[in-house]
Write a protein that holds these residues in place. Structure first.
Motif, PDB file in Angstrom:
ATOM      1  N   GLU A 343       0.648  -1.209   0.078  1.00  0.00           N
ATOM      2  CA  GLU A 343      -0.029   0.111  -0.085  1.00  0.00           C
ATOM      3  C   GLU A 343       0.986   1.120  -0.015  1.00  0.00           C
ATOM      4  O   GLU A 343       0.541   2.372  -0.779  1.00  0.00           O
ATOM      5  CB  GLU A 343      -1.030  -0.051   1.241  1.00  0.00           C
ATOM      6  CG  GLU A 343      -2.395   0.589   1.254  1.00  0.00           C
ATOM      7  CD  GLU A 343      -2.926   0.504   2.223  1.00  0.00           C
ATOM      8  OE1 GLU A 343      -3.165   1.274   3.239  1.00  0.00           O
ATOM      9  OE2 GLU A 343      -3.395  -0.844   2.598  1.00  0.00           O
ATOM     10  N   GLU A 344       1.892   1.016   0.798  1.00  0.00           N
ATOM     11  CA  GLU A 344       2.805   2.225   1.030  1.00  0.00           C
ATOM     12  C   GLU A 344       3.738   2.679  -0.387  1.00  0.00           C
ATOM     13  O   GLU A 344       3.542   3.797  -0.587  1.00  0.00           O
ATOM     14  CB  GLU A 344       3.536   2.067   2.267  1.00  0.00           C
ATOM     15  CG  GLU A 344       3.192   2.519   3.494  1.00  0.00           C
ATOM     16  CD  GLU A 344       4.056   1.957   4.653  1.00  0.00           C
ATOM     17  OE1 GLU A 344       3.465   1.867   5.599  1.00  0.00           O
ATOM     18  OE2 GLU A 344       5.107   1.541   4.436  1.00  0.00           O
ATOM     19  N   ARG A 345       4.015   1.521  -0.822  1.00  0.00           N
ATOM     20  CA  ARG A 345       4.696   1.996  -2.230  1.00  0.00           C
ATOM     21  C   ARG A 345       3.643   2.088  -3.335  1.00  0.00           C
ATOM     22  O   ARG A 345       4.247   2.940  -4.493  1.00  0.00           O
ATOM     23  CB  ARG A 345       5.088   0.507  -2.721  1.00  0.00           C
ATOM     24  CG  ARG A 345       6.429   0.133  -2.040  1.00  0.00           C
ATOM     25  CD  ARG A 345       7.671   0.976  -2.214  1.00  0.00           C
ATOM     26  NE  ARG A 345       8.568   0.689  -1.484  1.00  0.00           N
ATOM     27  CZ  ARG A 345       9.940   0.085  -1.838  1.00  0.00           C
ATOM     28  NH1 ARG A 345       9.914  -0.255  -3.132  1.00  0.00           N
ATOM     29  NH2 ARG A 345      10.882  -0.319  -1.111  1.00  0.00           N
ATOM     30  N   ARG A 349      -2.424  -3.153  -6.505  1.00  0.00           N
ATOM     31  CA  ARG A 349      -3.393  -3.163  -5.671  1.00  0.00           C
ATOM     32  C   ARG A 349      -3.579  -4.590  -5.358  1.00  0.00           C
ATOM     33  O   ARG A 349      -3.011  -5.535  -6.185  1.00  0.00           O
ATOM     34  CB  ARG A 349      -4.938  -2.882  -6.349  1.00  0.00           C
ATOM     35  CG  ARG A 349      -4.880  -3.420  -7.499  1.00  0.00           C
ATOM     36  CD  ARG A 349      -6.131  -2.981  -8.650  1.00  0.00           C
ATOM     37  NE  ARG A 349      -6.241  -3.309 -10.036  1.00  0.00           N
ATOM     38  CZ  ARG A 349      -6.451  -4.732 -10.229  1.00  0.00           C
ATOM     39  NH1 ARG A 349      -7.011  -5.388  -9.500  1.00  0.00           N
ATOM     40  NH2 ARG A 349      -6.395  -4.750 -11.479  1.00  0.00           N
ATOM     41  N   THR A 350      -4.119  -5.141  -4.252  1.00  0.00           N
ATOM     42  CA  THR A 350      -3.938  -6.376  -3.768  1.00  0.00           C
ATOM     43  C   THR A 350      -5.549  -6.924  -3.381  1.00  0.00           C
ATOM     44  O   THR A 350      -6.513  -5.826  -3.036  1.00  0.00           O
ATOM     45  CB  THR A 350      -3.304  -6.498  -2.416  1.00  0.00           C
ATOM     46  OG1 THR A 350      -3.812  -6.050  -1.313  1.00  0.00           O
ATOM     47  CG2 THR A 350      -1.877  -6.396  -2.663  1.00  0.00           C
ATOM     48  N   ILE A 365      -3.424 -14.306  -2.242  1.00  0.00           N
ATOM     49  CA  ILE A 365      -3.794 -12.600  -2.491  1.00  0.00           C
ATOM     50  C   ILE A 365      -3.330 -12.638  -4.005  1.00  0.00           C
ATOM     51  O   ILE A 365      -2.293 -13.237  -4.379  1.00  0.00           O
ATOM     52  CB  ILE A 365      -2.650 -11.878  -1.634  1.00  0.00           C
ATOM     53  CG1 ILE A 365      -2.578 -12.049  -0.262  1.00  0.00           C
ATOM     54  CG2 ILE A 365      -2.742 -10.385  -1.988  1.00  0.00           C
ATOM     55  CD1 ILE A 365      -3.659 -11.543   0.529  1.00  0.00           C
ATOM     56  N   GLU A 366      -4.025 -11.878  -4.670  1.00  0.00           N
ATOM     57  CA  GLU A 366      -4.066 -11.510  -6.089  1.00  0.00           C
ATOM     58  C   GLU A 366      -3.471 -10.145  -6.106  1.00  0.00           C
ATOM     59  O   GLU A 366      -3.914  -9.170  -5.277  1.00  0.00           O
ATOM     60  CB  GLU A 366      -5.256 -11.576  -6.710  1.00  0.00           C
ATOM     61  CG  GLU A 366      -5.477 -11.511  -8.170  1.00  0.00           C
ATOM     62  CD  GLU A 366      -6.713 -11.440  -8.560  1.00  0.00           C
ATOM     63  OE1 GLU A 366      -7.410 -12.566  -9.026  1.00  0.00           O
ATOM     64  OE2 GLU A 366      -7.253 -10.258  -8.658  1.00  0.00           O
ATOM     65  N   MET A 367      -2.405  -9.815  -7.060  1.00  0.00           N
ATOM     66  CA  MET A 367      -1.959  -8.349  -7.000  1.00  0.00           C
ATOM     67  C   MET A 367      -1.855  -8.109  -8.471  1.00  0.00           C
ATOM     68  O   MET A 367      -1.639  -8.712  -9.194  1.00  0.00           O
ATOM     69  CB  MET A 367      -0.538  -8.505  -6.557  1.00  0.00           C
ATOM     70  CG  MET A 367      -0.363  -8.592  -5.099  1.00  0.00           C
ATOM     71  SD  MET A 367       1.472  -9.103  -4.511  1.00  0.00           S
ATOM     72  CE  MET A 367       2.244  -7.442  -5.006  1.00  0.00           C
ATOM     73  N   ALA A 368      -2.227  -6.913  -8.738  1.00  0.00           N
ATOM     74  CA  ALA A 368      -2.115  -6.541 -10.187  1.00  0.00           C
ATOM     75  C   ALA A 368      -1.639  -4.909 -10.075  1.00  0.00           C
ATOM     76  O   ALA A 368      -1.770  -4.277  -9.028  1.00  0.00           O
ATOM     77  CB  ALA A 368      -3.375  -6.470 -10.890  1.00  0.00           C
ATOM     78  N   PHE A 369      -1.163  -4.250 -11.222  1.00  0.00           N
ATOM     79  CA  PHE A 369      -0.635  -2.865 -11.191  1.00  0.00           C
ATOM     80  C   PHE A 369      -1.843  -2.128 -11.156  1.00  0.00           C
ATOM     81  O   PHE A 369      -2.892  -2.292 -11.556  1.00  0.00           O
ATOM     82  CB  PHE A 369      -0.068  -2.622 -12.654  1.00  0.00           C
ATOM     83  CG  PHE A 369       1.471  -2.996 -12.530  1.00  0.00           C
ATOM     84  CD1 PHE A 369       2.358  -2.642 -11.596  1.00  0.00           C
ATOM     85  CD2 PHE A 369       1.721  -4.162 -13.626  1.00  0.00           C
ATOM     86  CE1 PHE A 369       3.641  -3.315 -11.881  1.00  0.00           C
ATOM     87  CE2 PHE A 369       3.035  -4.376 -13.575  1.00  0.00           C
ATOM     88  CZ  PHE A 369       3.947  -4.143 -12.807  1.00  0.00           C
TER      89      PHE A 369
END
Ligand SMILES: C[S@@+](CC[C@H](N)C(=O)[O-])C[C@H]1O[C@@H](n2cnc3c(N)ncnc32)[C@H](O)[C@@H]1O
Length: 373
Positions: A343-345, A349-350, A365-369
């Motif tokens: 989140e800080e970076r 999005r997660t 967890i799924e992460m994408a730009f």
């Protein structure tokens, strides 16, 4: 079911296990596995009970006391006023990344290995590999270091790739239930260890699958043999269903599909070095559509390198599937801390896509730009 290669090694292995006594370490789960086989000269299927026993020991792991700060950040940026020697010695403590060539003689890769089936996938028996490596004569001496430090993790030295960690099975289960499609995708199994996630992608007809582990010896002795064991016969697709075959068998060189193997690349080294190698060497033909990673966020000291690697290597519309325990006692990392870091970076999005609330709580967890949404 298990099938075996040059199984004459087995008795020797068992003797060594006896000699080692009660280690309660890295070898704990492996010893259980081998003792389960003891008394039977025949290979046998790993039952769900045996699987559960094996997995029990994966719930908790130990980190050698006092080692957590050994390599605070594996490749720290040198301060400007540091002299050249200090810079050099810090650089040497980094685990330089390299690509591992697939040996011409694939028979060699599975020599002295015992192959078992679990969750429809083949994998080498890790206790047997550990025994063959425990004399310390194989370059990276991670097995004896792990034994002498009573630890499954030695930060900056050995990062746990010799074991199959629990969340790998959570992620395999999720990928299957969610029907995640790998067809024609470029996939990275980051922090692969046994490489089962990448193998699932390979069997799902991915176009390319790359495997990365911190330790080169894990790639050579575990990941590569596992990929080969799963490439044997047919096209490696789920349709082959060979893991359901009732009989033990030996793999032959001719069994190994060169087509499937040619889709794979293998890398070792620290994450920053790895992403640098791919970017600078022209090895990264295209960025990855899917990055799979399990049990890789236990150490907050690595978050920066992991985050930057994901952001460098993931394609614009790509997706990361990350499996992790809620918290890693003794090391301090875990899902909430990692999400806060992300989140800080403000790059990704997660989304939590699955929570496994039995024993130690675990997450997918799924992460994408962010910019791709
Ligand atoms: C606990 S093991 C998990 C192995 C495998 N994914 C599994 O679930 O069975 C963590 C893996 O992350 C990788 N890893 C951890 N820290 C790393 C770092 N700083 N640089 C490169 N790889 C790292 C290692 O390759 C190691 O095998």
């Amino acid at each position: 079911m298990a099938f075996q290669f040059n199984f004459s090694i087995k008795e020797n292995v068992e003797n060594k296990l006896e000699a080692l006594g009660d280690t309660d370490l890295l070898l704990g789960s492996a010893q259980d596995a081998l003792r389960n086989q003891k008394g039977s000269t025949e290979s046998k299927e790993v039952s769900s009970e045996e699987h559960a026993t094996l997995q029990e020991s994966l719930h908790a792991y130990k980190v050698a006391p006092g080692t957590a700060d050994l390599v605070a950040s594996c490749c720290p940026e040198p301060a400007e006023d540091e002299n050249q020697n200090e810079t050099l010695s810090k650089k040497q403590s980094c685990k330089v990344a390299r690509e591992h060539n697939i040996p011409d003689n694939v028979d060699k890769v599975l020599e002295n290995k015992v192959v078992e089936a679990l969750s429809g996938l083949y994998h080498v028996n890790i206790s047997v590999v550990e025994m063959t490596l425990s004399d310390g004569s194989h370059g990276e001496d991670i097995v004896s270091k792990s034994i002498s430090s009573h630890s499954d993790l030695l930060p900056g030295v050995y990062e746990g790739g010799m074991k199959i960690w629990e969340c790998t099975f959570d992620l395999i289960d999720y990928l299957s239930r969610a029907e995640i499609q790998f067809v024609n995708k470029t996939v990275l199994d980051l922090g692969c260890g046994a490489g089962l996630l990448g193998i699932v992608a390979l069997k799902g007809k991915a176009e390319k699958v790359h495997f990365q582990d911190f330790n080169g010896i894990v790639i050579d002795e575990i990941t590569l043999p596992n990929v080969m064991a799963n490439c044997a016969g047919g096209d490696g697709s789920d349709d082959d269903n060979r893991a359901g075959e009732p009989t033990s068998k030996r793999l032959k060189k001719a069994d190994c599909s060169p087509g499937l193997l040619s889709k794979c690349k293998f890398f070792s080294g620290e994450w920053s070095e790895f992403s640098q190698l791919l970017s600078s060497d022209g090895k990264l033909i295209s960025k990855y559509d899917i990055i799979l990673t399990s049990e890789t966020i236990y150490n907050p000291d690595y978050y920066s390198a992991l985050h930057d690697t994901l952001s460098k290597l993931l394609s614009k519309n790509g997706c990361v599937y990350l499996a992790s325990k809620a918290h890693y006692f003794g090391v301090g990392g875990g899902v909430h801390l990692f999400e806060k870091f992300i989140e800080e970076r403000n790059v990704f999005r997660t989304r939590t896509v699955k929570i496994i609330d039995e024993g130690l709580k675990r997450f997918i967890i799924e992460m994408a730009f962010k910019s791709s949404s």
